[in-house]
Enzyme design. Structure first.
Site, mmCIF file in Angstrom:
data_model
loop_
_atom_site.group_PDB
_atom_site.id
_atom_site.type_symbol
_atom_site.label_atom_id
_atom_site.label_comp_id
_atom_site.label_asym_id
_atom_site.label_seq_id
_atom_site.Cartn_x
_atom_site.Cartn_y
_atom_site.Cartn_z
ATOM 1 N N CYS A 175 0.849 -1.204 0.000
ATOM 2 C CA CYS A 175 0.000 0.000 0.000
ATOM 3 C C CYS A 175 0.877 1.244 0.000
ATOM 4 O O CYS A 175 0.612 2.206 -0.729
ATOM 5 C CB CYS A 175 -0.914 0.015 1.224
ATOM 6 S SG CYS A 175 -2.421 -0.964 1.075
ATOM 7 N N ASP A 232 10.569 -6.087 -8.536
ATOM 8 C CA ASP A 232 10.803 -6.794 -7.274
ATOM 9 C C ASP A 232 12.200 -6.452 -6.748
ATOM 10 O O ASP A 232 13.172 -6.417 -7.501
ATOM 11 C CB ASP A 232 10.680 -8.307 -7.493
ATOM 12 C CG ASP A 232 10.486 -9.061 -6.189
ATOM 13 O OD1 ASP A 232 9.389 -9.620 -6.003
ATOM 14 O OD2 ASP A 232 11.423 -9.082 -5.361
ATOM 15 N N HIS A 280 -6.211 -2.083 -1.104
ATOM 16 C CA HIS A 280 -5.639 -3.173 -0.321
ATOM 17 C C HIS A 280 -6.561 -4.388 -0.363
ATOM 18 O O HIS A 280 -7.637 -4.390 0.236
ATOM 19 C CB HIS A 280 -5.403 -2.754 1.135
ATOM 20 C CG HIS A 280 -4.829 -3.869 1.956
ATOM 21 N ND1 HIS A 280 -3.487 -4.176 1.932
ATOM 22 C CD2 HIS A 280 -5.411 -4.771 2.774
ATOM 23 C CE1 HIS A 280 -3.268 -5.223 2.710
ATOM 24 N NE2 HIS A 280 -4.427 -5.601 3.236
ATOM 25 N N ASN A 297 1.071 -15.914 -5.685
ATOM 26 C CA ASN A 297 1.121 -16.710 -4.468
ATOM 27 C C ASN A 297 -0.047 -16.301 -3.574
ATOM 28 O O ASN A 297 -0.291 -15.103 -3.384
ATOM 29 C CB ASN A 297 2.449 -16.487 -3.743
ATOM 30 C CG ASN A 297 3.636 -16.989 -4.550
ATOM 31 O OD1 ASN A 297 3.541 -17.993 -5.244
ATOM 32 N ND2 ASN A 297 4.761 -16.286 -4.467
ATOM 33 N N HIS A 342 -0.605 -8.418 0.412
ATOM 34 C CA HIS A 342 -1.313 -7.474 -0.467
ATOM 35 C C HIS A 342 -1.232 -8.113 -1.845
ATOM 36 O O HIS A 342 -0.126 -8.321 -2.367
ATOM 37 C CB HIS A 342 -0.635 -6.092 -0.424
ATOM 38 C CG HIS A 342 -1.266 -5.054 -1.323
ATOM 39 N ND1 HIS A 342 -1.674 -3.806 -0.859
ATOM 40 C CD2 HIS A 342 -1.524 -5.061 -2.651
ATOM 41 C CE1 HIS A 342 -2.170 -3.114 -1.885
ATOM 42 N NE2 HIS A 342 -2.087 -3.854 -2.981
ATOM 43 N N HIS A 344 -0.652 -9.472 -5.295
ATOM 44 C CA HIS A 344 0.287 -9.029 -6.323
ATOM 45 C C HIS A 344 0.485 -10.143 -7.340
ATOM 46 O O HIS A 344 0.499 -11.318 -6.997
ATOM 47 C CB HIS A 344 1.632 -8.607 -5.713
ATOM 48 C CG HIS A 344 2.228 -9.591 -4.762
ATOM 49 N ND1 HIS A 344 1.806 -9.708 -3.450
ATOM 50 C CD2 HIS A 344 3.206 -10.513 -4.914
ATOM 51 C CE1 HIS A 344 2.499 -10.658 -2.848
ATOM 52 N NE2 HIS A 344 3.364 -11.168 -3.720
ATOM 53 N N HIS A 386 3.150 -11.586 -9.882
ATOM 54 C CA HIS A 386 4.556 -11.562 -10.306
ATOM 55 C C HIS A 386 4.625 -11.776 -11.814
ATOM 56 O O HIS A 386 3.959 -12.673 -12.360
ATOM 57 C CB HIS A 386 5.331 -12.722 -9.658
ATOM 58 C CG HIS A 386 5.508 -12.636 -8.186
ATOM 59 N ND1 HIS A 386 6.604 -12.031 -7.598
ATOM 60 C CD2 HIS A 386 4.747 -13.092 -7.161
ATOM 61 C CE1 HIS A 386 6.515 -12.139 -6.282
ATOM 62 N NE2 HIS A 386 5.391 -12.780 -5.990
HETATM 63 P P1 5GP Z 1 5.307 -13.116 -2.309
HETATM 64 O O1 5GP Z 1 6.256 -14.132 -1.744
HETATM 65 O O2 5GP Z 1 4.489 -12.457 -1.231
HETATM 66 O O3 5GP Z 1 4.501 -13.613 -3.450
HETATM 67 O O4 5GP Z 1 6.224 -11.995 -2.963
HETATM 68 C C1 5GP Z 1 6.602 -10.832 -2.316
HETATM 69 C C2 5GP Z 1 7.689 -10.212 -3.134
HETATM 70 O O5 5GP Z 1 7.851 -8.873 -2.727
HETATM 71 C C3 5GP Z 1 9.054 -10.898 -2.962
HETATM 72 O O6 5GP Z 1 9.491 -11.377 -4.225
HETATM 73 C C4 5GP Z 1 9.961 -9.787 -2.418
HETATM 74 O O7 5GP Z 1 11.242 -9.818 -2.982
HETATM 75 C C5 5GP Z 1 9.200 -8.522 -2.790
HETATM 76 N N1 5GP Z 1 9.360 -7.421 -1.879
HETATM 77 C C6 5GP Z 1 9.247 -7.464 -0.526
HETATM 78 N N2 5GP Z 1 9.433 -6.245 0.001
HETATM 79 C C7 5GP Z 1 9.675 -5.415 -1.040
HETATM 80 C C8 5GP Z 1 9.935 -4.004 -1.143
HETATM 81 O O8 5GP Z 1 9.995 -3.278 -0.149
HETATM 82 N N3 5GP Z 1 10.103 -3.496 -2.389
HETATM 83 C C9 5GP Z 1 10.044 -4.270 -3.501
HETATM 84 N N4 5GP Z 1 10.247 -3.668 -4.676
HETATM 85 N N5 5GP Z 1 9.796 -5.597 -3.452
HETATM 86 C C10 5GP Z 1 9.613 -6.156 -2.239
HETATM 87 ZN ZN ZN Z 2 -1.893 -3.210 1.074
#
Ligand code: 5GP
Ligand code: ZN
Length: 112
Positions: A8, A31, A47, A87, A98, A100, A102
């Site tokens: 957010c 990422d 959110h 995921n 939140h 997302h 990829h």
């Molecule tokens: P998830 O595992 O929740 O599907 O993916 C979360 C992703 O967010 C991870 O690949 C991680 O590297 C990325 N990530 C986490 N914190 C940050 C951040 O502060 N900035 C950016 N750009 N990516 C983030």
């Molecule tokens: Zn959020």
């Protein structure tokens, strides 16, 4: 906006990010720990904790995000194809609660 949600804050511009795209509803950014030569994420500005928390009223928003994926991917040099991962929940390996999407590409993808 959820006060303690990092995505957010990124979507609101309160935490810096390497932005790919932004409009009134959607934000996309690279990422911070890329898992492929090109790795960015598309998030709704609203959110929504995960795909399992989305409702029927989010149908158009989710459709927009998916339709944006190939457009933004092409803009990042992934015209030849890309991998899309969502995921969901701890059991799905979701670390940031939140929603997302990829987008990964630019390398040799492992078969799934
Ligand atoms: P998830 O595992 O929740 O599907 O993916 C979360 C992703 O967010 C991870 O690949 C991680 O590297 C990325 N990530 C986490 N914190 C940050 C951040 O502060 N900035 C950016 N750009 N990516 C983030
Ligand atoms: Zn959020």
């Amino acid at each position: 906006m959820s006060e303690d949600c990092i995505f957010c804050k990124i979507a609101a511009g309160e935490i810096p990010s390497n932005k790919v795209y932004e409009d009134g509803e959607v934000y996309a950014f690279h990422d911070i720990h890329p898992a492929a030569p090109v790795h960015f994420m598309i998030v709704p500005k609203e959110h929504i904790a995960s795909l399992a928390h989305a409702h029927a009223r989010h149908e158009a928003l989710l459709g927009r995000i998916l339709l944006l994926a190939p457009i933004l991917a092409k803009g990042q040099g992934l015209g030849g194809g890309f991998r899309t991962i969502i995921n969901t929940g701890r059991g799905g390996g979701q670390e940031v609660m939140h929603l997302h999407v990829h987008i990964l590409g630019g390398g040799a993808p492992r078969p799934m």
